[in-house]
Scaffold this motif. Sequence first.
Motif, PDB file in Angstrom:
ATOM      1  N   ASN A 270      43.676  37.688  47.632  1.00 45.49           N
ATOM      2  CA  ASN A 270      43.921  38.394  48.887  1.00 45.49           C
ATOM      3  C   ASN A 270      44.802  39.735  48.633  1.00 45.49           C
ATOM      4  O   ASN A 270      44.300  40.973  48.818  1.00 45.49           O
ATOM      5  N   ARG A 271      45.829  39.573  47.691  1.00 50.61           N
ATOM      6  CA  ARG A 271      46.442  40.587  47.498  1.00 50.61           C
ATOM      7  C   ARG A 271      46.040  41.635  46.521  1.00 50.61           C
ATOM      8  O   ARG A 271      46.179  42.771  46.624  1.00 50.61           O
TER       9      ARG A 271
ATOM     10  N   LYS B  48      42.398  42.179  46.543  1.00 49.82           N
ATOM     11  CA  LYS B  48      41.437  43.026  47.447  1.00 49.82           C
ATOM     12  C   LYS B  48      42.195  43.854  48.087  1.00 49.82           C
ATOM     13  O   LYS B  48      41.838  45.333  48.090  1.00 49.82           O
ATOM     14  N   GLU B  49      43.498  43.715  48.763  1.00 54.71           N
ATOM     15  CA  GLU B  49      44.189  44.783  49.257  1.00 54.71           C
ATOM     16  C   GLU B  49      44.523  46.086  48.325  1.00 54.71           C
ATOM     17  O   GLU B  49      44.577  46.994  48.528  1.00 54.71           O
ATOM     18  N   TYR B  50      45.123  45.644  47.073  1.00 54.26           N
ATOM     19  CA  TYR B  50      45.151  46.560  46.032  1.00 54.26           C
ATOM     20  C   TYR B  50      44.208  47.541  45.694  1.00 54.26           C
ATOM     21  O   TYR B  50      44.143  48.694  45.769  1.00 54.26           O
TER      22      TYR B  50
ATOM     23  N   SER C 250      41.486  48.030  47.664  1.00 50.24           N
ATOM     24  CA  SER C 250      41.286  48.731  48.795  1.00 50.24           C
ATOM     25  C   SER C 250      42.310  49.870  49.018  1.00 50.24           C
ATOM     26  O   SER C 250      41.869  51.144  49.219  1.00 50.24           O
ATOM     27  N   THR C 251      43.331  49.727  48.473  1.00 55.14           N
ATOM     28  CA  THR C 251      44.528  50.885  48.598  1.00 55.14           C
ATOM     29  C   THR C 251      43.987  51.961  47.527  1.00 55.14           C
ATOM     30  O   THR C 251      44.068  53.246  47.699  1.00 55.14           O
TER      31      THR C 251
END
Length: 139
Positions: A110-111, A113-115, A117-118
Amino acid sequence: MLSEKKIKLMIRLADYEQNQGKMDLERTKYFKLDYIRYQILKTLVCVTGAVFLVIVLIGMYYMEFIITNALELDYAGMAKYVLVLYILLLCLFSFVTVSVSSIRYEASKNRVKEYYSTLQDLLAYYEEEEGVREESALW
């Protein structure tokens, strides 16, 4: 051109890469099942080594008793006891390893994926900035 939004995105990405991102990216380079199998393999090696060391230490502690009663000891019974204990420890630690590894992998996934995305936001910002430059160059 520097902007506050671009700098914040870059700082967030750099902070993640330097701290938690190293471990997260290392974990997520495997498939989940492969990562869990690798962790179980490490657990099996460690439990085997620990049981062996404990047996050696117990043997050294009771060395005098073992030497004096070497012919009268029930080695088969002791081996069965140690084997059952070893198998139970392997099962226990393997279960704990599967549970913990699964939770850690999902959190890392999940982290990451967020990375990404950013990172995509930052790339979109660069592309938007590049488009503005090209428009101003055409004028």
